[in-house]
Design an enzyme around this catalytic site. Structure first.
Site, PDB file in Angstrom:
ATOM      1  N   ARG A  79       0.857  -1.194   0.000  1.00  0.00           N
ATOM      2  CA  ARG A  79       0.000   0.000   0.000  1.00  0.00           C
ATOM      3  C   ARG A  79       0.898   1.251   0.000  1.00  0.00           C
ATOM      4  NH1 ARG A  79      -4.499   1.179   4.113  1.00  0.00           N
ATOM      5  NH2 ARG A  79      -3.718  -0.662   5.116  1.00  0.00           N
ATOM      6  N   LYS A 186       7.102 -17.137   8.890  1.00  0.00           N
ATOM      7  CA  LYS A 186       6.591 -17.328  10.224  1.00  0.00           C
ATOM      8  C   LYS A 186       6.077 -15.998  10.764  1.00  0.00           C
ATOM      9  CE  LYS A 186       9.479 -17.295  13.709  1.00  0.00           C
ATOM     10  NZ  LYS A 186       9.885 -15.952  14.136  1.00  0.00           N
ATOM     11  N   HIS A 216      14.071 -19.614   8.860  1.00  0.00           N
ATOM     12  CA  HIS A 216      15.362 -19.194   8.295  1.00  0.00           C
ATOM     13  C   HIS A 216      16.543 -19.888   8.977  1.00  0.00           C
ATOM     14  CE1 HIS A 216      15.538 -16.312  11.643  1.00  0.00           C
ATOM     15  NE2 HIS A 216      16.814 -16.138  11.354  1.00  0.00           N
ATOM     16  N   LYS A 220      20.648 -21.607   7.492  1.00  0.00           N
ATOM     17  CA  LYS A 220      21.987 -21.273   7.987  1.00  0.00           C
ATOM     18  C   LYS A 220      22.938 -22.441   7.723  1.00  0.00           C
ATOM     19  CE  LYS A 220      20.282 -18.321  11.758  1.00  0.00           C
ATOM     20  NZ  LYS A 220      20.835 -16.964  11.645  1.00  0.00           N
ATOM     21  N   GLU A 254      19.807 -13.681  22.580  1.00  0.00           N
ATOM     22  CA  GLU A 254      19.947 -12.444  21.810  1.00  0.00           C
ATOM     23  C   GLU A 254      20.230 -11.304  22.759  1.00  0.00           C
ATOM     24  OE1 GLU A 254      17.370 -12.233  18.053  1.00  0.00           O
ATOM     25  OE2 GLU A 254      16.027 -12.935  19.625  1.00  0.00           O
ATOM     26  N   ASP A 273       7.738 -17.306  19.455  1.00  0.00           N
ATOM     27  CA  ASP A 273       8.540 -16.642  18.426  1.00  0.00           C
ATOM     28  C   ASP A 273       9.661 -17.547  17.916  1.00  0.00           C
ATOM     29  OD1 ASP A 273       9.492 -14.532  16.801  1.00  0.00           O
ATOM     30  OD2 ASP A 273      10.895 -13.874  18.344  1.00  0.00           O
ATOM     31  N   HIS A 278      12.476 -22.388  15.376  1.00  0.00           N
ATOM     32  CA  HIS A 278      13.929 -22.562  15.268  1.00  0.00           C
ATOM     33  C   HIS A 278      14.477 -23.615  16.242  1.00  0.00           C
ATOM     34  CE1 HIS A 278      13.293 -19.005  13.006  1.00  0.00           C
ATOM     35  NE2 HIS A 278      13.534 -18.116  13.944  1.00  0.00           N
TER      36      HIS A 278
HETATM   37  C1  BG6 Z   1      13.250 -14.437  14.155  1.00  0.00           C
HETATM   38  C2  BG6 Z   1      12.548 -13.950  15.390  1.00  0.00           C
HETATM   39  O1  BG6 Z   1      12.630 -15.589  13.661  1.00  0.00           O
HETATM   40  O2  BG6 Z   1      14.596 -14.734  14.471  1.00  0.00           O
HETATM   41  C3  BG6 Z   1      13.252 -12.744  15.990  1.00  0.00           C
HETATM   42  O3  BG6 Z   1      11.207 -13.585  15.061  1.00  0.00           O
HETATM   43  C4  BG6 Z   1      14.723 -13.046  16.193  1.00  0.00           C
HETATM   44  O4  BG6 Z   1      12.646 -12.369  17.216  1.00  0.00           O
HETATM   45  C5  BG6 Z   1      15.332 -13.606  14.921  1.00  0.00           C
HETATM   46  O5  BG6 Z   1      15.367 -11.841  16.567  1.00  0.00           O
HETATM   47  C6  BG6 Z   1      16.754 -14.023  15.148  1.00  0.00           C
HETATM   48  O6  BG6 Z   1      17.341 -14.443  13.953  1.00  0.00           O
HETATM   49  P1  BG6 Z   1      18.911 -14.593  13.838  1.00  0.00           P
HETATM   50  O7  BG6 Z   1      19.124 -15.176  12.492  1.00  0.00           O
HETATM   51  O8  BG6 Z   1      19.487 -13.216  14.006  1.00  0.00           O
HETATM   52  O9  BG6 Z   1      19.330 -15.488  14.948  1.00  0.00           O
END
Ligand code: BG6
Length: 524
Positions: A79, A186, A216, A220, A254, A273, A278
């Site tokens: 948009r 996701k 994702h 990796k 993190e 999340d 993951h």
């Molecule tokens: C995402 C989460 O899937 O992965 C985020 O929604 C998170 O909250 C991120 O910060 C971390 O990805 P990476 O590749 O930096 O470990």
């Protein structure tokens, strides 16, 4: 279209090397780069963060590595009152800021010629008609061959509408000899019921084989290497079981907070999340049996089998912990607590830290706990899998000589310092038989000259190639929710998350949880 670009070895204007089972990919040429055939990518939600920080740079990096066909086309849908040139400018800025590979004007020029922007909202029929015309024109002008992937980088509440529109405007229907695929970001639901509903909605429009769900982490290099480490070698597998392993710790820590993502994060929390996807994928790859091949179906079979054997302990109060960060010093900076972050409800009970113990009911793992933990605003950014071995059953050494000897451990360092560490005891040089921990390290940077592609580069390329190995199937996604749902339900009924100060390693309760089992978390 400019012809000045040298797309790299094996420049594929056709689809050579592009499809699994392609007879052209013989044993001899298996090491040639996999190059996408004629195709294009449509991104919904193209103005979002993910698109700017990851998707656009990944497309450029693929082009720069010569892995996209010369006529590759990128269509943004959002948009915004943008013309094609405005969109191209946004992509340009994002590439300049975030791409992994150096900027090359000639690569950019060629890519840029295939960029189109379709302004619109998801209930706007006219916009979807324009999208259809845009794609048909690209087929004619740039030879995309009718092959398009639709990337839904939008909140799941929009999936049903986008899917309906793709169907109504026959965008999901592949013209003869071509393909249409859906790529779904996701979060894939927020519990089992919502995930099942989303799967139903998506499968009504795209057959299962054409749906690519993004996790994702699977893109990796270090995560793919778990399978190489386990199954291409002989020395690990014999000890990879309850006979030798004491427990496994999977950590995704993190240091960042929630940034500008309050709207998504609040009410979702850390377990939904990243544990549902993951961390459970990391667990599956670490614990599964050897697949008969590295192919999507064989991987699914083994991952599902092990996820099916995962069991939550009965007393969730003792074996799960959730936390929420409070203000504190981090990296020399005073950072606000979660409840002070912009857009967060002042009484929010959302977890920014979660730890849980899982058991696996099978012959290999019975009695070996898998401890999973994740959190925002922790001591530092690190993702690792630590397989911690049992102590030697008998020690001929004096206890005082081995007091600095811990359990042997194999640590798969997923990020940021990618590699593998083996920790074991060694005699300290000198006249005493003193034994202390030492480590043997493999670091990607030292062993390989090749740099690792970004996860999204790998995954977007695989979508264009139709290679589903690194994408969770709907059964895995649903099973993962089935594992997590009781924990979320338990937490919803029991009080608030434990506070922990930003910059530390999480709530005290998490240390106590392991201490009750006679163990402790690693301090990576
Ligand atoms: C995402 C989460 O899937 O992965 C985020 O929604 C998170 O909250 C991120 O910060 C971390 O990805 P990476 O590749 O930096 O470990």
């Amino acid at each position: 279209m400019s012809s000045s670009v040298t797309p790299g070895p094996g420049d594929a204007t056709g689809s050579a090397g592009s499809a699994p089972g392609n007879p052209l990919r013989s044993v001899q040429d298996r090491r040639l780069p996999r190059i996408a055939g004629p195709s294009g990518l449509v991104i919904f939600g193209v103005t979002g963060d993910l698109s700017r920080k990851k998707l656009m740079p990944a497309v450029y990096d693929l082009a720069n590595r010569g892995l996209l066909p010369p006529g590759f086309s990128l269509v943004g849908f959002a948009r915004r009152d943008w013309a094609d040139e405005d969109f191209a400018q946004v992509v340009h800025d994002s590439v300049k800021e975030h791409a992994r590979t150096p900027f090359r004007e000639e690569v950019w020029q060629q890519l840029c010629q295939g960029m189109r922007f379709v302004p619109g909202v998801f209930d706007d029929d006219a916009a979807f008609r324009t999208l259809r015309e845009t794609i048909e024109k690209l087929d004619k002008e740039r030879g995309t061959g009718g092959n398009f992937a639709f990337y839904l980088s939008v909140p799941p509440k929009f999936f049903p509408q986008v899917m309906r529109q793709l169907k109504a405007h026959r965008l999901s229907e592949a013209p003869d000899g071509s393909w249409r695929r859906a790529v779904v970001e996701k979060p894939f639901g927020s519990d089992l019921a919502s995930a099942q509903e989303l799967n139903r909605v998506v499968h009504e429009v795209f057959p299962s084989r054409n749906v690519f769900r993004i996790d994702h982490y699977l893109g990796k290099e270090t995560v793919q290497n778990i399978l190489a480490l386990r199954f291409a070698n002989t020395m690990f597998e014999p000890v990879w079981n309850r006979g030798y392993v004491d427990h496994v710790q999977i950590t995704m820590a993190e240091d960042i907070g929630i940034g500008g993502r309050a709207g998504y994060y609040d009410g979702i929390g850390s377990a939904r999340d990243v544990i549902q996807n993951h961390l459970l994928q990391l667990l599956a790859l670490t614990a599964m049996e050897e697949p008969s091949s590295f192919d999507a179906r064989a991987l699914l079979t083994e991952k599902l089998k092990v996820l099916g054997a995962v069991r939550l302990p009965k007393d969730l109060g003792r074996h799960t912990v959730r936390g929420q960060y409070t203000a504190g010093w981090q990296g020399g900076q005073w950072v606000p607590g979660y409840l002070e972050e912009e857009g967060i409800a002042p009484d929010s009970v959302t977890d920014t830290y979660a730890a849980l113990k899982l058991e696996i009911d099978n012959r290999r793992w019975a009695g070996v706990p898998f401890y999973l933990r994740t959190g925002k605003r922790l001591g530092r950014r690190v993702t690792e899998i630590a397989v911690v071995f049992q102590r030697a059953p008998y020690s001929p050494f004096d206890a005082t000589d081995t007091r600095e000897l811990n359990n042997n451990a194999l640590v798969i360092r997923v990020q940021p310092d990618e590699g593998v560490t083996l920790r074991f005891g060694s005699k300290v040089p000198g006249t005493q038989m003193e034994i202390r921990d030492v480590t043997m390290d493999f670091a990607y940077g030292e062993s390989f000259t090749e740099s690792s592609p970004e996860a999204y580069e790998r995954l977007i390329l695989d979508v264009l190639l139709g290679d589903a190995n690194l994408f969770p199937r709907h059964q895995e996604v649903e099973r993962s929710w089935e594992i997590l749902d009781p924990v979320e339900e338990y937490w919803a009924r029991h009080g608030r998350p434990e506070p922990y100060t930003a910059g530390t390693w999480g709530p005290k309760a998490a240390d106590e949880m392991l201490a009750r089992d006679g163990r402790s978390w690693r301090r990576p």
